[in-house]
Design a protein around this motif. Structure first.
Motif, PDB file in Angstrom:
ATOM      1  N   PRO A   1     -19.747  -2.585  -5.204  1.00  0.00           N
ATOM      2  CA  PRO A   1     -20.545  -1.706  -4.332  1.00  0.00           C
ATOM      3  C   PRO A   1     -19.731  -1.014  -3.244  1.00  0.00           C
ATOM      4  N   TYR A   2     -18.534  -1.505  -2.958  1.00  0.00           N
ATOM      5  CA  TYR A   2     -17.719  -0.940  -1.890  1.00  0.00           C
ATOM      6  C   TYR A   2     -16.665   0.039  -2.414  1.00  0.00           C
ATOM      7  N   MET A   3     -16.601   0.201  -3.719  1.00  0.00           N
ATOM      8  CA  MET A   3     -15.521   0.969  -4.320  1.00  0.00           C
ATOM      9  C   MET A   3     -15.926   2.415  -4.577  1.00  0.00           C
ATOM     10  N   SER A   4     -14.943   3.299  -4.454  1.00  0.00           N
ATOM     11  CA  SER A   4     -15.144   4.713  -4.764  1.00  0.00           C
ATOM     12  C   SER A   4     -15.237   4.893  -6.277  1.00  0.00           C
ATOM     13  N   GLY A   5     -15.564   6.122  -6.704  1.00  0.00           N
ATOM     14  CA  GLY A   5     -15.605   6.396  -8.132  1.00  0.00           C
ATOM     15  C   GLY A   5     -14.264   6.130  -8.783  1.00  0.00           C
TER      16      GLY A   5
ATOM     17  N   SER B   1       0.827  -1.204   0.000  1.00  0.00           N
ATOM     18  CA  SER B   1       0.000   0.000   0.000  1.00  0.00           C
ATOM     19  C   SER B   1       0.861   1.253   0.000  1.00  0.00           C
ATOM     20  N   GLY B   2       0.655   2.116  -0.976  1.00  0.00           N
ATOM     21  CA  GLY B   2       1.399   3.362  -1.068  1.00  0.00           C
ATOM     22  C   GLY B   2       2.777   3.241  -1.674  1.00  0.00           C
TER      23      GLY B   2
ATOM     24  N   LYS C   1      -7.576   2.656   0.633  1.00  0.00           N
ATOM     25  CA  LYS C   1      -8.492   3.768   0.946  1.00  0.00           C
ATOM     26  C   LYS C   1      -8.847   4.580  -0.294  1.00  0.00           C
ATOM     27  N   LYS C   2      -7.930   4.697  -1.239  1.00  0.00           N
ATOM     28  CA  LYS C   2      -8.225   5.426  -2.466  1.00  0.00           C
ATOM     29  C   LYS C   2      -9.182   4.666  -3.369  1.00  0.00           C
TER      30      LYS C   2
END
Length: 447
Positions: A278-282, A252-253, A309-310
């Protein structure tokens, strides 16, 4: 002598991994359009009259012989390709493909199953497609790995190269890698064209993605394919994925390896029919769509700083708050899998800070940039404690994922040569340093 003879193998593996590990771009860029090479090849489709479920695992469904291609150019070497019945990650019947190259000096009594590190979500990037002449960006690794065949064939080994990820290219779905590998050995042993039979002894070898297949085959063999397990002389591997939940935190990162996060999520979700969207951001959905047919070539160095998180909506900042994630990573955790009964040589780099990965995470520790060294140590110690004392472990403290392949490769083949020769396997049991807990992930508490 063996070490000198096997230097071409070290060069081949290192070349393939150098290709895969080289940062392609420092910016997030759209990968090339997914290749459709070989998509109309009817050989890959089972079209028989009997249900696929009526065949035993490893049954040969189709056979063809063709020139072995390197970057689309045919060579004088012939490859026998088999479509065979296997089992997917959910235990359902499926069709797999493997490629067999016979040694000109071999007698069919010994063979090496080489598991490729092709690491792709695109079926067109599999080793059998490259061998058949298809050229794709993601197929660069199988093409580079073709150099591995030369020293093996010269030593009298027939070589079997399965498409370990299956025809859906379910990246990181270890159990499916394992069944594809074991059923590939079954198929190669049953086909008259290969010159092998049910008495042929096999060694397993693979690095990185190939180590996933090699290791899962070794742990599943006693229960899934006991007749194959009796013919396995041992497994040799390096750069192993043990507990995916740990790896996702570890990369991560990072500068180079962070793009593996969405690749692994897509592959595991696809293998187990889990809907993570359904759990993902745009932004996460855009990355997901972009990489659904992506390969390792499309992510290394192209998603610097990417984190879970992104990719996720704010309320799912903790990946363990996503039930499907917990379900998938626990199924892929080797710490909960059976103990192999055959000898093993396990190697692991621990210089990942050189590839822009954090040097030390609480509960995770250090690694080679993508694989967690503490997880691998714990697994090796676990096998020793379970009674398999024929475990050799080597850690390269200053080498990254790609770099560790160079010293590993000749040692791995020397180690396998000794197993075929019947020499007593060396043991590092009692000398392997402690590692991490491999306990299953627990769902996050609801608020």
């Amino acid at each position: 002598m063996h070490t000198i003879a096997m230097r071409p193998l070290a060069t081949a593996v290192a070349t393939a991994l150098a290709i895969s590990a080289a940062p392609v771009s420092a910016a997030v860029a759209a990968p090339p359009a997914p290749s459709t090479a070989g998509s109309d090849d009817s050989f890959y489709t089972y079209d028989g009259g009997r249900p696929l479920s009526s065949f035993a695992p490893g049954a040969v469904l189709k056979t063809r012989t063709l020139p072995y291609h390197v970057v689309g150019i045919p060579t004088p070497v012939r490859a026998i390709q088999l479509l065979y019945r296997t089992t997917d990650a959910q235990g359902r019947p499926s069709a797999g493909v493997t490629s067999v190259v016979r040694s000109p000096g071999g007698d069919g009594r010994k063979a090496v199953s080489y598991q490729s590190a092709y690491d792709s979500l695109n079926p067109a990037d599999g080793p059998s497609r490259a061998i058949a002449g298809d050229v794709t960006l993601g197929g660069l690794i199988p093409n580079a790995e073709s150099l591995v065949l030369v020293p093996l064939l010269l030593q009298g080994y027939d070589v079997v190269i399965p498409d370990t990820q299956g025809q859906n290219a379910n990246f990181a779905a270890g159990p499916e890698y394992g069944t594809n590998t074991l059923d590939s050995i079954r198929a190669a042993s049953r086909s008259p064209e290969t010159g092998m039979n049910t008495g042929t002894r096999f060694g397993l070898i693979g690095y990185s993605g190939g180590a996933i297949a090699t290791h899962w085959a070794s742990v599943l063999a006693p229960g899934y394919a006991p007749e194959v397990n009796r013919r396995l002389v041992g497994f040799a591997e390096g750069g192993l994925l043990v507990a995916p939940a740990h790896n996702l935190k570890y990369v991560s990162g990072s500068l180079v390896w962070a793009g593996v996060i969405p690749m692994a999520l897509i592959g595991a979700a696809r293998a187990y029919d889990i809907d993570l969207k359904p759990y993902m951001s745009g932004y996460g959905l855009k990355v997901y769509k972009r990489l659904e047919r992506g390969s390792i070539i499309n992510v290394l160095g192209q998603y610097p700083g990417l984190t879970w998180k992104k990719l996720a909506k704010p309320q799912y900042a903790d990946p363990n708050s996503v039930p499907g994630f917990v379900e998938a990573v626990n199924k892929l955790n080797l710490g909960s899998a059976p103990t192999p009964t055959i000898p093993g040589f396990i190697a692991q780099g621990n210089g990942g800070v050189l590839e822009g990965t954090l040097s030390n995470l609480p509960g995770i520790g250090t690694g080679d940039g993508v694989m967690v060294a503490g997880d691998v140590r714990t697994l090796a110690r676990q096998y020793c404690g379970d009674g398999n004392k024929s475990i050799k472990y080597r850690q390269y403290g200053l080498l990254s994922h790609a770099g560790a392949a160079v010293p590993w490769a000749p040692l791995a083949m020397d180690w396998l040569n000794d197993r075929f020769a019947g020499r007593t396997p060396p043991s590092d049991c009692g000398r392997i340093p402690a590692g991490n807990s491999l306990a299953p992930e627990k769902p996050a508490s609801s608020f």
